[in-house]
Design a protein around this motif. Structure first.
Motif, short mmCIF file in Angstrom:
data_model
loop_
_atom_site.label_atom_id
_atom_site.label_comp_id
_atom_site.label_asym_id
_atom_site.label_seq_id
_atom_site.Cartn_x
_atom_site.Cartn_y
_atom_site.Cartn_z
N ARG A 56 -0.67 11.40 -8.06
CA ARG A 56 -1.94 9.67 -9.16
C ARG A 56 -2.98 9.98 -7.96
NH1 ARG A 56 1.48 5.01 -10.53
NH2 ARG A 56 2.92 5.90 -11.67
N LEU A 57 -3.79 10.70 -7.87
CA LEU A 57 -5.37 10.82 -7.07
C LEU A 57 -5.98 10.26 -7.15
CD1 LEU A 57 -4.87 14.51 -5.93
CD2 LEU A 57 -4.23 12.95 -4.35
N LEU A 58 -6.24 9.48 -7.69
CA LEU A 58 -7.45 8.20 -8.52
C LEU A 58 -7.46 6.83 -8.41
CD1 LEU A 58 -9.21 10.32 -11.17
CD2 LEU A 58 -9.53 11.05 -9.43
N ASN A 59 -5.52 6.56 -9.05
CA ASN A 59 -5.72 5.75 -9.44
C ASN A 59 -3.53 4.99 -9.26
OD1 ASN A 59 -5.40 2.67 -10.17
ND2 ASN A 59 -6.60 2.59 -11.77
N ASP A 60 -3.42 4.49 -7.89
CA ASP A 60 -1.86 4.37 -7.75
C ASP A 60 -1.53 3.13 -9.10
OD1 ASP A 60 -1.45 6.45 -5.76
OD2 ASP A 60 -2.07 5.06 -4.39
N ASP A 61 -2.57 2.07 -9.42
CA ASP A 61 -1.97 1.85 -10.21
C ASP A 61 -1.71 1.77 -11.93
OD1 ASP A 61 -1.39 -0.39 -8.28
OD2 ASP A 61 -4.02 -0.84 -8.60
N ASP A 62 -2.45 3.33 -11.92
CA ASP A 62 -2.84 3.92 -13.62
C ASP A 62 -0.93 4.79 -13.39
OD1 ASP A 62 -3.16 5.02 -15.74
OD2 ASP A 62 -5.11 5.11 -15.08
N GLU A 63 -0.21 4.39 -14.17
CA GLU A 63 0.71 5.52 -14.70
C GLU A 63 0.26 6.33 -15.19
OE1 GLU A 63 2.91 3.29 -18.16
OE2 GLU A 63 2.99 2.28 -16.45
N LYS A 64 -1.26 6.22 -16.11
CA LYS A 64 -1.62 8.05 -16.89
C LYS A 64 -2.29 8.72 -15.68
CE LYS A 64 -1.33 5.75 -21.03
NZ LYS A 64 -2.33 4.80 -22.18
N ALA A 86 4.79 8.78 -5.09
CA ALA A 86 5.34 7.58 -4.74
C ALA A 86 6.31 7.02 -6.54
CB ALA A 86 4.48 5.98 -4.54
N TYR A 87 5.90 7.65 -7.06
CA TYR A 87 6.47 7.28 -8.37
C TYR A 87 7.02 8.19 -9.03
CZ TYR A 87 2.84 3.75 -6.94
OH TYR A 87 2.00 2.91 -6.82
N PRO A 88 8.28 8.75 -8.71
CA PRO A 88 8.89 9.98 -9.05
C PRO A 88 9.56 9.58 -10.04
CG PRO A 88 10.11 8.69 -7.20
CD PRO A 88 8.85 8.41 -6.97
N ALA A 89 9.57 10.70 -10.80
CA ALA A 89 9.85 10.43 -12.74
C ALA A 89 10.51 12.11 -13.25
CB ALA A 89 8.95 10.31 -13.21
N ILE A 90 11.25 12.14 -14.39
CA ILE A 90 11.74 13.01 -14.76
C ILE A 90 10.43 14.05 -15.10
CG2 ILE A 90 12.87 14.44 -16.40
CD1 ILE A 90 14.78 13.85 -14.27
N ASP A 91 9.76 13.35 -16.23
CA ASP A 91 8.61 13.68 -16.77
C ASP A 91 7.43 14.91 -15.64
OD1 ASP A 91 6.95 15.10 -18.50
OD2 ASP A 91 5.66 12.91 -18.52
N TYR A 92 7.15 14.13 -14.17
CA TYR A 92 6.49 14.82 -13.54
C TYR A 92 6.60 15.99 -13.02
CZ TYR A 92 3.91 9.63 -13.19
OH TYR A 92 2.95 9.47 -13.23
N ASP A 115 11.31 10.20 0.15
CA ASP A 115 12.52 10.95 1.08
C ASP A 115 12.51 11.09 2.23
OD1 ASP A 115 14.23 11.02 -1.39
OD2 ASP A 115 13.04 13.09 -1.76
N GLY A 116 11.11 10.21 3.03
CA GLY A 116 10.38 10.83 4.31
C GLY A 116 10.57 11.81 4.55
#
Length: 150
Positions: A56-64, A86-92, A115-116
């Protein structure tokens, strides 16, 4: 011998700075960028050995917002890419790591920010040790493709 040059792209200035400092202490040259446009400018100058892109480079609050994945689709043809989020998901992860129709993966690595820095460093080393694959020339196609996204 030239140091490995890493393009680090994230819209969070604190994260960008702390990871830049960490990676520079590990001996890498780090080119920070806070947006897709700034990343493209750095890539056009050349010499980037690895790109680390936040999803998410444009808007961290936008899940799309998958602007980092869109950037990786362009960059990954000429430069190895590690996706970071910061929003790990299987689809990503699937979008980043599965081969595309032409058999090329968008990214060679995928890591969660939580994960650091040591996990990031391990992923960087693993990616850089992977034998070079056939890469498509960036040239004009890179610039033309980026103008359609941002």
């Amino acid at each position: 011998m030239a140091r490995t040059k890493i393009l680090l792209v994230d819209n969070d200035p604190d994260f960008l700075e702390t990871r830049r400092e960490f990676l520079e202490k590990e001996g890498y040259e780090v080119i920070p960028a806070s947006s897709p446009r700034k990343a493209m400018k750095a890539l056009e100058l050349g010499g980037i050995d690895l790109a680390i892109l936040d999803i998410r480079l444009l808007n961290d609050d936008d899940e799309k917002d998958i602007s980092g994945l869109e950037l990786a689709k362009i960059v990954g043809r000429s430069t190895p890419v590690i996706m970071l989020t910061a929003y790990p998901a299987i689809d990503y992860a699937r979008q980043a790591l599965e081969p595309q129709a032409d058999g090329v993966r968008i990214a060679q690595g995928f890591i969660a920010k939580m994960d650091g820095p040591i996990a990031l460093l391990t992923t960087i080393r693993k990616t850089l040790e992977t034998p070079k694959r056939q890469l498509v020339s960036r040239g004009k196609k890179l610039v033309d493709a980026s103008s359609k996204i941002w």
